[in-house]
Design a protein around this motif. Structure first.
Motif, mmCIF file in Angstrom:
data_model
loop_
_atom_site.group_PDB
_atom_site.id
_atom_site.type_symbol
_atom_site.label_atom_id
_atom_site.label_comp_id
_atom_site.label_asym_id
_atom_site.label_seq_id
_atom_site.Cartn_x
_atom_site.Cartn_y
_atom_site.Cartn_z
ATOM 1 N N GLU A 74 -10.843 -5.178 5.349
ATOM 2 C CA GLU A 74 -11.600 -5.089 4.096
ATOM 3 C C GLU A 74 -13.033 -4.622 4.330
ATOM 4 O O GLU A 74 -13.609 -3.930 3.499
ATOM 5 N N SER A 75 -13.596 -4.963 5.486
ATOM 6 C CA SER A 75 -14.992 -4.578 5.751
ATOM 7 C C SER A 75 -15.149 -3.061 5.871
ATOM 8 O O SER A 75 -16.234 -2.530 5.662
ATOM 9 N N LYS A 76 -14.038 -2.357 6.191
ATOM 10 C CA LYS A 76 -14.091 -0.896 6.317
ATOM 11 C C LYS A 76 -13.591 -0.187 5.063
ATOM 12 O O LYS A 76 -13.613 1.034 4.997
ATOM 13 N N LYS A 80 -13.006 -1.394 -2.707
ATOM 14 C CA LYS A 80 -12.546 -2.793 -2.633
ATOM 15 C C LYS A 80 -11.380 -3.060 -3.583
ATOM 16 O O LYS A 80 -10.487 -3.846 -3.275
ATOM 17 N N VAL A 81 -11.381 -2.403 -4.736
ATOM 18 C CA VAL A 81 -10.295 -2.594 -5.703
ATOM 19 C C VAL A 81 -8.989 -2.037 -5.126
ATOM 20 O O VAL A 81 -7.944 -2.686 -5.192
ATOM 21 N N ASP A 87 -3.299 -4.879 -0.702
ATOM 22 C CA ASP A 87 -3.011 -6.207 -0.182
ATOM 23 C C ASP A 87 -1.993 -6.911 -1.082
ATOM 24 O O ASP A 87 -1.018 -7.499 -0.595
ATOM 25 N N SER A 88 -2.198 -6.840 -2.390
ATOM 26 C CA SER A 88 -1.276 -7.461 -3.346
ATOM 27 C C SER A 88 0.104 -6.812 -3.289
ATOM 28 O O SER A 88 1.125 -7.497 -3.434
ATOM 29 N N LEU A 89 0.142 -5.496 -3.071
ATOM 30 C CA LEU A 89 1.426 -4.794 -2.977
ATOM 31 C C LEU A 89 2.201 -5.280 -1.754
ATOM 32 O O LEU A 89 3.400 -5.565 -1.844
ATOM 33 N N TYR A 90 1.526 -5.391 -0.617
ATOM 34 C CA TYR A 90 2.200 -5.901 0.582
ATOM 35 C C TYR A 90 2.704 -7.329 0.356
ATOM 36 O O TYR A 90 3.804 -7.682 0.767
ATOM 37 N N GLU A 91 1.890 -8.153 -0.310
ATOM 38 C CA GLU A 91 2.311 -9.516 -0.609
ATOM 39 C C GLU A 91 3.558 -9.506 -1.500
ATOM 40 O O GLU A 91 4.513 -10.255 -1.269
ATOM 41 N N TYR A 92 3.554 -8.652 -2.523
ATOM 42 C CA TYR A 92 4.697 -8.535 -3.425
ATOM 43 C C TYR A 92 5.950 -8.121 -2.646
ATOM 44 O O TYR A 92 7.042 -8.672 -2.861
ATOM 45 N N MET A 93 5.798 -7.160 -1.727
ATOM 46 C CA MET A 93 6.938 -6.694 -0.934
ATOM 47 C C MET A 93 7.548 -7.839 -0.129
ATOM 48 O O MET A 93 8.779 -7.971 -0.071
#
Length: 129
Positions: A74-76, A80-81, A87-93
């Protein structure tokens, strides 16, 4: 010597050689390819009724997606959105693959594979830096 064993050993050595020579960009591509391959293999195991193998393969696909998610920095991130959405997509997967495993549902695996193919196609368009 068993020819299948020899082939697996060759593939293992070849895979290690590819990994050691790969750029970070290529490593991510290889992870995505591996995730898609494990999902396809899991569907095959489902169709054969090989539940133990299906569980192993879906778990490996989840591990790969988790690795992709953990590898995000995230720092790179310039956006950010976009980072949060990825991140949410990977979590959903991972949630959906867990459901596919529990419900023995190949259509859910197809859904996750399509999502990962979309992510991978975008990644493939980015030139390695």
């Amino acid at each position: 010597m068993n020819p299948m064993r020899a082939l697996r050993q060759y593939q293992k050595v070849n895979s290690h050689a590819q990994i050691s020579e790969a750029s970070p960009h290529r490593l991510i591509q290889m992870l995505m390819e591996g995730g898609l391959e494990r999902m396809a293999q899991a569907k095959g195991a489902m169709s054969r009724g090989d539940i133990p193998q299906k569980v192993v393969l879906i778990t490996k696909a989840i591990d790969i997606i988790t690795g992709l998610r953990q590898g995000m920095d995230e720092s790179k991130a310039e956006d950010k959105v976009a980072f949060q959405r990825q991140d949410s997509l990977y979590e959903y997967m991972t949630i959906r693959l867990t459901q596919a495993n529990a419900q023995n549902d190949p259509e859910i695996i197809d859904e996750v594979a399509r999502l990962l193919i979309t992510v991978k196609s975008g990644w493939d368009e980015i030139a390695p830096q």
